[in-house]
Motif scaffolding. Structure first.
Motif, PDB file in Angstrom:
ATOM      1  N   LYS A  45       0.842  -1.191   0.000  1.00  0.00           N
ATOM      2  CA  LYS A  45       0.000   0.000   0.000  1.00  0.00           C
ATOM      3  C   LYS A  45       0.880   1.245   0.000  1.00  0.00           C
ATOM      4  CE  LYS A  45      -3.875  -2.115   2.511  1.00  0.00           C
ATOM      5  NZ  LYS A  45      -4.758  -2.028   3.709  1.00  0.00           N
ATOM      6  N   ARG A  46       0.421   2.248  -0.721  1.00  0.00           N
ATOM      7  CA  ARG A  46       1.109   3.535  -0.745  1.00  0.00           C
ATOM      8  C   ARG A  46       0.564   4.388   0.405  1.00  0.00           C
ATOM      9  NH1 ARG A  46      -0.214   1.848  -5.665  1.00  0.00           N
ATOM     10  NH2 ARG A  46      -2.232   2.864  -5.471  1.00  0.00           N
ATOM     11  N   THR A  47       1.365   4.496   1.422  1.00  0.00           N
ATOM     12  CA  THR A  47       0.929   5.268   2.593  1.00  0.00           C
ATOM     13  C   THR A  47       1.846   6.452   2.822  1.00  0.00           C
ATOM     14  OG1 THR A  47       2.246   3.838   4.050  1.00  0.00           O
ATOM     15  CG2 THR A  47      -0.053   3.217   3.686  1.00  0.00           C
ATOM     16  N   VAL A  55      -2.538   6.604  -0.003  1.00  0.00           N
ATOM     17  CA  VAL A  55      -2.585   7.672  -1.006  1.00  0.00           C
ATOM     18  C   VAL A  55      -2.835   7.074  -2.381  1.00  0.00           C
ATOM     19  CG1 VAL A  55      -1.341   9.614  -2.027  1.00  0.00           C
ATOM     20  CG2 VAL A  55      -0.942   8.994   0.369  1.00  0.00           C
ATOM     21  N   THR A  56      -3.757   7.690  -3.155  1.00  0.00           N
ATOM     22  CA  THR A  56      -4.030   7.238  -4.519  1.00  0.00           C
ATOM     23  C   THR A  56      -3.021   7.878  -5.480  1.00  0.00           C
ATOM     24  OG1 THR A  56      -5.555   9.070  -4.942  1.00  0.00           O
ATOM     25  CG2 THR A  56      -6.477   7.043  -3.975  1.00  0.00           C
ATOM     26  N   TYR A  57      -2.978   7.332  -6.726  1.00  0.00           N
ATOM     27  CA  TYR A  57      -2.042   7.862  -7.722  1.00  0.00           C
ATOM     28  C   TYR A  57      -2.322   9.328  -8.039  1.00  0.00           C
ATOM     29  CZ  TYR A  57       0.264   3.437  -8.849  1.00  0.00           C
ATOM     30  OH  TYR A  57       1.020   2.300  -8.794  1.00  0.00           O
TER      31      TYR A  57
END
Length: 341
Positions: A45-47, A55-57
């Motif tokens: 996951k991008r945190t 966080v979304t792209y």
């Protein structure tokens, strides 16, 4: 193949529409990270490290770290304003001999295909490059980055080789470069002999990725549920050679054997090297030396024998003189009268 870029080659006042294709592909066997127990894919996951939220792209921007915990954030608008004038063009700057381009500069390769009605000017540029025996130095913008590249011909197709910029090439800084190391001429001659014995024409198709083939065999065996056959162990590399000349000589012999030739030390097999010729001369000289000593020894024996023969003859002549018995008798007769008196 799928085109990854479209644009035009700007050749003077001529514009040649082209499509760009990746000329190479990696054949590495790729793996996914999975959970050992159930084989489930591992996801990341991008945190955000500050708030901890995912966080979304759309909310991700590029940041440049200037040190001290400070970050300069650049948005898509900032990149859009950069002066990439060659964003859809391959601008030819000059034509140079191919040997003047250091291969270390080459990065990635792409095929160019003419688009639409651009076939004739495409072929014209291709044939002109072949006739001049030169490559074109060009600039092109790929993936929001301006790059230096070359255009040359390969198998009738224009090939674009992107290049690194000169300041991206590192300068080697190794201690041995400052040492005053001397290579002895015999060592250099033997090394050159080794190169000659291993010389050949480069045929890339004869080389294979043995590790990838063995790994694929393991995977196929797992899929089919059969036993994996262990490949034969490769010969261990020889230990560091103490005698450089001996190691070079052994390498030459092994290279000759691989080609089906007789090793240099095998008695007449192969052409003599400078080192083997010198060693043969030394052995020949060593063999001649004992012969001279033997001849000298025989001559001395003959002289001794010659001196001994007159001595034997003299002794033979003196032997009859020993028969002087009558003289003894005469002496006895002379003595007898004296006793009577």
């Amino acid at each position: 193949m799928r085109a990854i870029w479209k644009g035009a080659v700007s050749f003077g006042l001529v514009s040649i529409g082209v499509k760009l294709y990746s000329a190479t592909e990696e054949k590495d066997i790729r793996f996914h990270q999975v959970h050992r127990e159930d084989g489930g894919r591992i996801r990341y996951k991008r945190t955000c490290s500050v708030c901890g939220e995912e966080v979304t792209y759309d909310d991700i921007a590029k940041g440049y770290d200037i040190g001290g915990g400070e970050m300069v954030i650049l948005t898509d608008e900032d990149f859009a304003e950069l002066p990439l004038t060659s964003s859809r063009a391959i601008d030819v700057l000059e034509f140079v001999p191919a040997e003047q381009v250091d291969p270390i500069l080459y990065n990635k390769a792409y095929f160019l295909e003419p688009e639409g009605t651009a076939t004739k000017p495409y072929v014209l540029l291709r044939d002109a490059l072949i006739d001049s025996e030169r490559v074109a130095i060009v600039k092109v913008a790929l993936r929001q980055r301006e790059q230096l590249a070359t255009l040359r011909v390969r198998e009738g197709v224009l090939l674009l080789n992107t290049m690194l910029w000169p300041d991206e090439i590192r300068t080697p800084d190794f201690g041995f470069l400052d040492e005053d190391l001397k290579v002895r001429p015999p060592e250099l001659a033997m090394a050159s002999s080794l190169i000659d014995s291993m010389a050949g024409e480069f045929e890339p198709d004869v080389f294979t990725d043995d590790y990838r083939a063995a790994l694929q065999e393991v995977i196929d065996a797992k899929v089919e549920g059969r036993e994996v056959v262990q490949p034969e162990e490769a010969e261990e590399a020889p230990a560091a050679a103490v005698d450089l000349m001996a190691a070079l000589k052994a390498s030459v012999d092994r290279a000759r054997a691989a080609r089906g030739e007789q090793p240099a030390r095998g008695g007449g097999g192969g052409e003599p090297t400078p080192i083997s010729s010198a060693r043969s001369a030394q052995k020949a000289a060593a063999k001649k030396a004992p012969a001279k000593k033997t001849a000298t020894k025989k001559a001395a024996e003959k002289k001794t024998a010659a001196k001994a023969e007159p001595a034997k003859k003299t002794a033979a002549k003196k032997t009859p003189a020993k028969k002087a018995e009558p003289a003894k008798k005469t002496t006895a007769r002379k003595t007898a009268p004296r006793k009577t008196a």
